[in-house]
Design an enzyme around this catalytic site. Structure first.
Site, PDB file in Angstrom:
ATOM      1  N   ARG A  88      85.459 -26.465  60.340  1.00  0.00           N
ATOM      2  CA  ARG A  88      85.813 -26.910  58.991  1.00  0.00           C
ATOM      3  C   ARG A  88      84.735 -26.479  57.989  1.00  0.00           C
ATOM      4  O   ARG A  88      85.028 -26.153  56.841  1.00  0.00           O
ATOM      5  CB  ARG A  88      85.950 -28.436  58.952  1.00  0.00           C
ATOM      6  CG  ARG A  88      87.078 -28.993  59.815  1.00  0.00           C
ATOM      7  CD  ARG A  88      87.067 -30.510  59.735  1.00  0.00           C
ATOM      8  NE  ARG A  88      88.107 -31.152  60.515  1.00  0.00           N
ATOM      9  CZ  ARG A  88      87.985 -31.501  61.806  1.00  0.00           C
ATOM     10  NH1 ARG A  88      86.872 -31.239  62.458  1.00  0.00           N
ATOM     11  NH2 ARG A  88      88.972 -32.111  62.436  1.00  0.00           N
ATOM     12  N   ASP A 148      91.242 -39.499  62.290  1.00  0.00           N
ATOM     13  CA  ASP A 148      90.535 -39.414  63.572  1.00  0.00           C
ATOM     14  C   ASP A 148      90.794 -40.664  64.414  1.00  0.00           C
ATOM     15  O   ASP A 148      90.927 -40.581  65.642  1.00  0.00           O
ATOM     16  CB  ASP A 148      89.024 -39.226  63.333  1.00  0.00           C
ATOM     17  CG  ASP A 148      88.733 -37.981  62.514  1.00  0.00           C
ATOM     18  OD1 ASP A 148      89.535 -37.021  62.599  1.00  0.00           O
ATOM     19  OD2 ASP A 148      87.738 -37.967  61.767  1.00  0.00           O
ATOM     20  N   ARG A 151      94.184 -40.440  65.987  1.00  0.00           N
ATOM     21  CA  ARG A 151      94.133 -39.534  67.153  1.00  0.00           C
ATOM     22  C   ARG A 151      93.448 -40.206  68.339  1.00  0.00           C
ATOM     23  O   ARG A 151      93.824 -40.001  69.491  1.00  0.00           O
ATOM     24  CB  ARG A 151      93.405 -38.246  66.773  1.00  0.00           C
ATOM     25  CG  ARG A 151      94.244 -37.383  65.842  1.00  0.00           C
ATOM     26  CD  ARG A 151      93.509 -36.126  65.445  1.00  0.00           C
ATOM     27  NE  ARG A 151      94.370 -35.269  64.635  1.00  0.00           N
ATOM     28  CZ  ARG A 151      93.927 -34.420  63.726  1.00  0.00           C
ATOM     29  NH1 ARG A 151      92.623 -34.289  63.515  1.00  0.00           N
ATOM     30  NH2 ARG A 151      94.768 -33.677  63.037  1.00  0.00           N
TER      31      ARG A 151
END
Ligand SMILES: NC(=O)C1=CN([C@@H]2O[C@H](COP(=O)(O)OP(=O)(O)OC[C@H]3O[C@@H](n4cnc5c(N)ncnc54)[C@H](O)[C@@H]3O)[C@@H](O)[C@H]2O)C=CC1
Ligand SMILES: O=C([O-])CC(=O)C(=O)O
Length: 308
Positions: A88, A148, A151
């Site tokens: 990223r 996050d 996930r």
């Protein structure tokens, strides 16, 4: 409640769609620099309204910020996504210029708005918005930890063989492949620590899978993910719009919290009508604290690349 989403690409459109389906905002403005693109996405989404049963009005704009005037919440998703094999952080060169221009244009037309930053590298882009707009820190929020954590819960449920709704867990720290800090010690299945159900080794595997969650999807899709990112943004927007006072890990400016200063990094915050209502300081173990410090080092190193 008026919400602007800048960037009508994969994440921006998904975010607009989830906001509309939840039907809590009167208006969503999608804005993109590509001629006609936001108008097209808005029209396509509006043609789902009678099917999906929402009354939110979605309009599109090609770079005309006058149409975003007096937005209560603005989401920035404009910028390039990574390709397989990239980090990223490698996106900073192009995205910093985009985020700087976009946030300045948004503030001109909506001086009291709350900004949610999504573009990567997200923690650094959130810091850039702080440094360049000068708006109060409670009104600048980076989205990473909510995604996050979703996930993390997905991976935990998989390992436990449990429904996701039975699982709770949170990821703090930087939104990067190495900087995330999934709090496995505090993760639970229906209030029972997950360590009572699965081995230390399996939990370590969950942790590693969570940290590279975005990279795994980028490898599969050829570009980064959009459904869960869009859903995560819509959850933050809803918490603010409906003054829910829910806790989400978000990237916020830390001024001493967790022993950190002068950066934006993922920490649990209470979200309500004022944006960040408070930063929640939880008791971290020595190891978790060390992981936060290492994560902050990484974010600060990326921040140092900004031309402020
Ligand atoms: N924080 C997070 O958890 C996540 C962050 N992302 C990031 O979000 C960003 C967007 O990702 P995608 O939607 O997949 O990319 P995309 O390429 O599908 O969409 C980006 C859109 O931004 C537009 N754009 C570029 N410059 C602009 C400008 N100056 N003004 C207005 N619009 C502009 C482009 O025309 C394009 O339509 C990327 O930087 C990606 O890394 C993506 C997923 C999750
Ligand atoms: O992985 C990426 O580049 C996009 C992102 O931040 C994510 O999906 O977590």
């Amino acid at each position: 409640m008026k919400v602007t989403v800048v960037g009508a690409g994969a994440v921006g459109a998904s975010c607009a769609e989830y906001i509309a389906i939840k039907d809590f905002a009167s208006e969503v403005v999608l804005l993109d620099i590509k001629e006609g693109y936001a108008e097209g996405k808005a029209m396509d989404l509006m043609q789902t309204a009678s099917l999906n049963g929402f009354d939110t009005k979605i309009t599109g704009s090609t770079n005309d910020y006058a149409k975003t005037a007096n937005s209560n919440i603005c989401v920035i998703t404009s910028g390039i996504p990574r390709k397989p094999g990239m980090t990223r952080e490698e996106l900073i060169g192009i995205n910093a210029g985009i985020v700087k221009t976009v946030s300045s244009n948004l503030i001109k037309h909506s001086p009291d708005t709350i900004i949610i930053v999504v573009s990567n590298p997200m923690d650094t882009m959130t810091y850039l918005v702080h440094k360049t707009t000068g708006i109060p820190k409670n009104r600048i929020i980076g989205m990473g930890g909510a995604l996050d954590s979703a996930r993390f819960k997905y991976r935990l449920a998989e390992a436990l063989g449990a429904p996701i709704s039975d699982v709770d867990g949170m990821v703090i720290g930087g939104h990067s492949d190495t900087g995330m800090v999934p709090l496995t010690r505090l993760a639970t299945r229906n209030s029972v620590p997950v360590s009572e159900f699965i081995s230390k080794e399996r939990l370590e595997q969950v942790l590693q899978e969570t940290k590279v969650g975005g990279a795994t999807l980028t490898g599969l899709l050829g570009t980064s993910a959009w459904y869960a990112p869009g859903a995560a943004v819509s959850a933050l927007v809803q918490a603010i719009a409906c003054d829910q006072k829910k806790i989400f890990p978000c990237s916020v400016l830390v001024e001493g919290e967790y022993g950190l200063n002068d950066l934006c990094i993922g920490a649990p915050v209470v979200l309500g009508k004022n944006g960040v209502e408070s930063i929640v300081e939880i008791n971290l173990s020595a190891d978790e604290k060390a992981q936060m410090v290492a994560s902050a080092k990484g974010v600060s190193a990326t921040n140092a690349l900004l031309e402020l």
